[in-house]
Design a protein around this motif. Sequence first.
Motif, PDB file in Angstrom:
ATOM      1  N   MET A 112      -1.407   9.038   1.227  1.00 24.01           N
ATOM      2  CA  MET A 112      -0.346   9.963   1.610  1.00 24.01           C
ATOM      3  C   MET A 112       0.581  10.263   0.437  1.00 24.01           C
ATOM      4  O   MET A 112       1.056  11.394   0.272  1.00 24.01           O
ATOM      5  N   GLY A 113       0.876   9.258  -0.393  1.00 21.61           N
ATOM      6  CA  GLY A 113       1.703   9.501  -1.577  1.00 21.61           C
ATOM      7  C   GLY A 113       1.053  10.495  -2.528  1.00 21.61           C
ATOM      8  O   GLY A 113       1.716  11.357  -3.118  1.00 21.61           O
ATOM      9  N   ASN A 114      -0.258  10.405  -2.681  1.00 18.21           N
ATOM     10  CA  ASN A 114      -0.965  11.355  -3.542  1.00 18.21           C
ATOM     11  C   ASN A 114      -0.977  12.755  -2.947  1.00 18.21           C
ATOM     12  O   ASN A 114      -0.874  13.758  -3.675  1.00 18.21           O
ATOM     13  N   LEU A 115      -1.129  12.848  -1.621  1.00 15.64           N
ATOM     14  CA  LEU A 115      -1.157  14.163  -0.980  1.00 15.64           C
ATOM     15  C   LEU A 115       0.197  14.862  -1.080  1.00 15.64           C
ATOM     16  O   LEU A 115       0.251  16.099  -1.102  1.00 15.64           O
ATOM     17  N   LYS A 116       1.272  14.088  -1.099  1.00 20.14           N
ATOM     18  CA  LYS A 116       2.603  14.686  -1.204  1.00 20.14           C
ATOM     19  C   LYS A 116       2.914  15.160  -2.633  1.00 20.14           C
ATOM     20  O   LYS A 116       3.913  15.857  -2.834  1.00 20.14           O
ATOM     21  N   ASN A 117       2.091  14.795  -3.619  1.00 25.43           N
ATOM     22  CA  ASN A 117       2.231  15.246  -5.022  1.00 25.43           C
ATOM     23  C   ASN A 117       0.914  15.896  -5.447  1.00 25.43           C
ATOM     24  O   ASN A 117       0.095  15.283  -6.160  1.00 25.43           O
ATOM     25  N   PRO A 118       0.677  17.101  -4.969  1.00 26.80           N
ATOM     26  CA  PRO A 118      -0.643  17.717  -5.202  1.00 26.80           C
ATOM     27  C   PRO A 118      -0.941  17.969  -6.684  1.00 26.80           C
ATOM     28  O   PRO A 118      -2.103  17.878  -7.101  1.00 26.80           O
ATOM     29  N   SER A 119       0.067  18.309  -7.487  1.00 23.32           N
ATOM     30  CA  SER A 119      -0.205  18.616  -8.910  1.00 23.32           C
ATOM     31  C   SER A 119      -0.722  17.399  -9.648  1.00 23.32           C
ATOM     32  O   SER A 119      -1.744  17.452 -10.358  1.00 23.32           O
ATOM     33  N   SER A 120      -0.017  16.278  -9.517  1.00 18.98           N
ATOM     34  CA  SER A 120      -0.462  15.055 -10.187  1.00 18.98           C
ATOM     35  C   SER A 120      -1.774  14.554  -9.611  1.00 18.98           C
ATOM     36  O   SER A 120      -2.622  14.003 -10.329  1.00 18.98           O
ATOM     37  N   SER A 121      -1.979  14.750  -8.286  1.00 21.80           N
ATOM     38  CA  SER A 121      -3.242  14.328  -7.686  1.00 21.80           C
ATOM     39  C   SER A 121      -4.413  15.141  -8.218  1.00 21.80           C
ATOM     40  O   SER A 121      -5.496  14.597  -8.480  1.00 21.80           O
ATOM     41  N   LEU A 122      -4.194  16.448  -8.393  1.00 26.22           N
ATOM     42  CA  LEU A 122      -5.263  17.291  -8.930  1.00 26.22           C
ATOM     43  C   LEU A 122      -5.583  16.927 -10.371  1.00 26.22           C
ATOM     44  O   LEU A 122      -6.758  16.891 -10.774  1.00 26.22           O
ATOM     45  N   GLU A 123      -4.564  16.617 -11.170  1.00 22.46           N
ATOM     46  CA  GLU A 123      -4.795  16.201 -12.560  1.00 22.46           C
ATOM     47  C   GLU A 123      -5.561  14.886 -12.615  1.00 22.46           C
ATOM     48  O   GLU A 123      -6.472  14.724 -13.433  1.00 22.46           O
ATOM     49  N   ILE A 143     -12.510  12.674  -0.034  1.00 23.93           N
ATOM     50  CA  ILE A 143     -12.658  14.096  -0.353  1.00 23.93           C
ATOM     51  C   ILE A 143     -11.423  14.898   0.030  1.00 23.93           C
ATOM     52  O   ILE A 143     -11.262  16.032  -0.429  1.00 23.93           O
ATOM     53  N   MET A 144     -10.524  14.332   0.865  1.00 20.82           N
ATOM     54  CA  MET A 144      -9.359  15.096   1.302  1.00 20.82           C
ATOM     55  C   MET A 144      -8.362  15.305   0.163  1.00 20.82           C
ATOM     56  O   MET A 144      -7.754  16.377   0.059  1.00 20.82           O
ATOM     57  N   MET A 145      -8.164  14.294  -0.683  1.00 25.22           N
ATOM     58  CA  MET A 145      -7.149  14.416  -1.725  1.00 25.22           C
ATOM     59  C   MET A 145      -7.483  15.570  -2.689  1.00 25.22           C
ATOM     60  O   MET A 145      -6.637  16.446  -2.904  1.00 25.22           O
ATOM     61  N   PRO A 146      -8.678  15.668  -3.328  1.00 23.08           N
ATOM     62  CA  PRO A 146      -8.955  16.829  -4.202  1.00 23.08           C
ATOM     63  C   PRO A 146      -9.018  18.139  -3.434  1.00 23.08           C
ATOM     64  O   PRO A 146      -8.623  19.183  -3.953  1.00 23.08           O
ATOM     65  N   MET A 147      -9.466  18.089  -2.167  1.00 23.99           N
ATOM     66  CA  MET A 147      -9.575  19.314  -1.391  1.00 23.99           C
ATOM     67  C   MET A 147      -8.178  19.883  -1.080  1.00 23.99           C
ATOM     68  O   MET A 147      -7.922  21.069  -1.263  1.00 23.99           O
ATOM     69  N   PHE A 148      -7.273  19.013  -0.602  1.00 24.53           N
ATOM     70  CA  PHE A 148      -5.927  19.456  -0.255  1.00 24.53           C
ATOM     71  C   PHE A 148      -5.139  19.837  -1.505  1.00 24.53           C
ATOM     72  O   PHE A 148      -4.402  20.837  -1.516  1.00 24.53           O
ATOM     73  N   SER A 149      -5.272  19.084  -2.610  1.00 22.33           N
ATOM     74  CA  SER A 149      -4.532  19.371  -3.852  1.00 22.33           C
ATOM     75  C   SER A 149      -4.980  20.695  -4.454  1.00 22.33           C
ATOM     76  O   SER A 149      -4.156  21.492  -4.933  1.00 22.33           O
ATOM     77  N   THR A 150      -6.289  20.967  -4.447  1.00 21.42           N
ATOM     78  CA  THR A 150      -6.786  22.230  -4.986  1.00 21.42           C
ATOM     79  C   THR A 150      -6.254  23.406  -4.186  1.00 21.42           C
ATOM     80  O   THR A 150      -5.872  24.447  -4.742  1.00 21.42           O
ATOM     81  N   THR A 151      -6.217  23.261  -2.859  1.00 23.84           N
ATOM     82  CA  THR A 151      -5.709  24.347  -2.004  1.00 23.84           C
ATOM     83  C   THR A 151      -4.214  24.545  -2.193  1.00 23.84           C
ATOM     84  O   THR A 151      -3.730  25.692  -2.258  1.00 23.84           O
ATOM     85  N   HIS A 152      -3.470  23.443  -2.307  1.00 20.41           N
ATOM     86  CA  HIS A 152      -2.013  23.536  -2.440  1.00 20.41           C
ATOM     87  C   HIS A 152      -1.594  24.105  -3.804  1.00 20.41           C
ATOM     88  O   HIS A 152      -0.494  24.664  -3.932  1.00 20.41           O
TER      89      HIS A 152
END
Length: 579
Positions: free
Chosen positions: A282-293, A242-251
């Motif tokens: 961690m790689g996904n968290l450092k690229n929030p736009s692509s992670s959110l997509e 749940i951290m990846m969509p949560m952090f990407s949406t906020t960023h």
Amino acid sequence: MEPPSAPGDADLRNIIDKLAQFVARNGPAFEIMTKEKQRDNPRFNFLFGGEFFNYYTYRLTLEQQILNKQQRQEESSRIQAVQLAEQERIKQHVSKPEIQSEILRIKGQINESEANVKQHEHHLRGQLVTQIEMAIRQAQLIRAQQLSTASGLSLNDIDNVINPLIESCTKDAINCAKQWVVNESEGSTTSRDTICMHLLNISIDSSATFQTRLHIIYLINDILHYCRKKKAADLQQVLEGIMMPMFSTTHCMTDLDDSKRAKLDKLLAIWDKHEYFSSIVMGNLKNPSSSLEAFHKEQLRFYDPLVKQLQSTVEVKIESLKHQHREFVSHAENELRVIQTPPIYTQPPPGYGGQQMMQPQSGGNLVGGAQQFDYDHGHHTRGHTAGAGILGNAPQIQDYNHGQGPPTALIPGDIHQPPYQGGSDPNNLRGEDPSLIPSVPYYELPAGLMQPLVKLTDHDYKPIKSADIRLPPAIPPTPRLLAAMEAFYAPPNHERPRNPEGWEHNGLFEFYKAKRRALQTGSDERSSPSNRKPFRRGRSLSESRSASRSPAPHHRRQRSRSPPRSRSPPRSRTPPRPR
């Protein structure tokens, strides 16, 4: 192949050549007629299989080929001339200002309809994105409610723990919330999934503020620290999900400034330093736009049946709009073709027209009249020409009964007599035939069916009885009607001029002439002495005597005041003529 040898006799060769030409033009009947007439003539033995029969057959075949070629060339030239004339006529018609204005108007409507379809399609597809997001959001809430029901942990209880943390992110609030989450998660995996699902729904909600999302991320950061310290791998794995969509949406929030972004980057550095997540996460968290997509695509795949249902509904609406547009374009193009086609007022139907009707001669199928063959191989002369039309150049007449036919006393060829008028058929064709009684209401019938109910003598308004309307009987066209059609479709000339719309000048002259005559005749009949009613002024002699014998005295006094009346019968006066 060598052609058959020709006869040496020049006269015989001329006979064969000429006969071949005539047979090719007039058909086999001409050859049969020649055989009957020249049966005993030795110079025509070639017709009966004698000498030079092959040469005659060769010449006949050659003449037929030449004639067919000429006919094809003439037909091609005629068609080409007609096409060129039609193109020129269409060009002149289309170049008119009013036609150009109509063409531009219709083309403008087509372009406007196409633009409207594209605009509606763009709007519907934009709405589809919003509808899918709302439907997925609703499905996630339903899923969280189902988990809550299965675990027995109320979502309101979770809100009661999380709301103080969201309002004031103090260490005590974070510790209390962390301890509650850890305790509930260790007791049941279903409760753990319910808490994580509810926290994710709060964070990715479009109405959530940056503060709400950041405080929930702070809570998960402390829980991750606890999991790493206590070796709680199961809870840590769920929190990674749940951290990846949560952090990407906020960023990726639109109103994110530098100070807010710095807080998120600080958390990211802590996670990277202490290795709270795997290298992939961690790689996904450092690229929030692509992670959110990627998260949105995963949501679409997870809720694929729901997404397809919404897409199908929108596609049906779009296809309906496109179908309406295609129907409108088809209608508009047909209207354009009609507008661009010049009107034709003198085009006769098949079997009629200004051309004279050809009658076959007794000698065979001779087009344009037969040429009499000179059996003495001299010059041929022109025979009788083809007959003219059956009715000749008949003047134009008006059939006011639309095919009812004239009375039996009127001969078919006399088209100068006034047309038959009357409500009933003289041949009793209408009568009470059930097939002639309309089966639909009168207002759905053609207006022309009322014409037989209107007589020539009618000039004031008189209501028509709808029950008297009858259908026209199925009878063959009369010679009178054929003559009228022949004259109507004949091309205009100086005897029958026409206006620019194609209608004959004074075409209703005979009708109004007959109507005036009928009205005058009816007026004379009403005013004739035989139809007058007796006109009486005062009382008769017997009435005067009976009145004088009345015993009532007041009657005598009343009569004494009136002027004396004559006992002689009144003289007849001509009543005034009706106006």
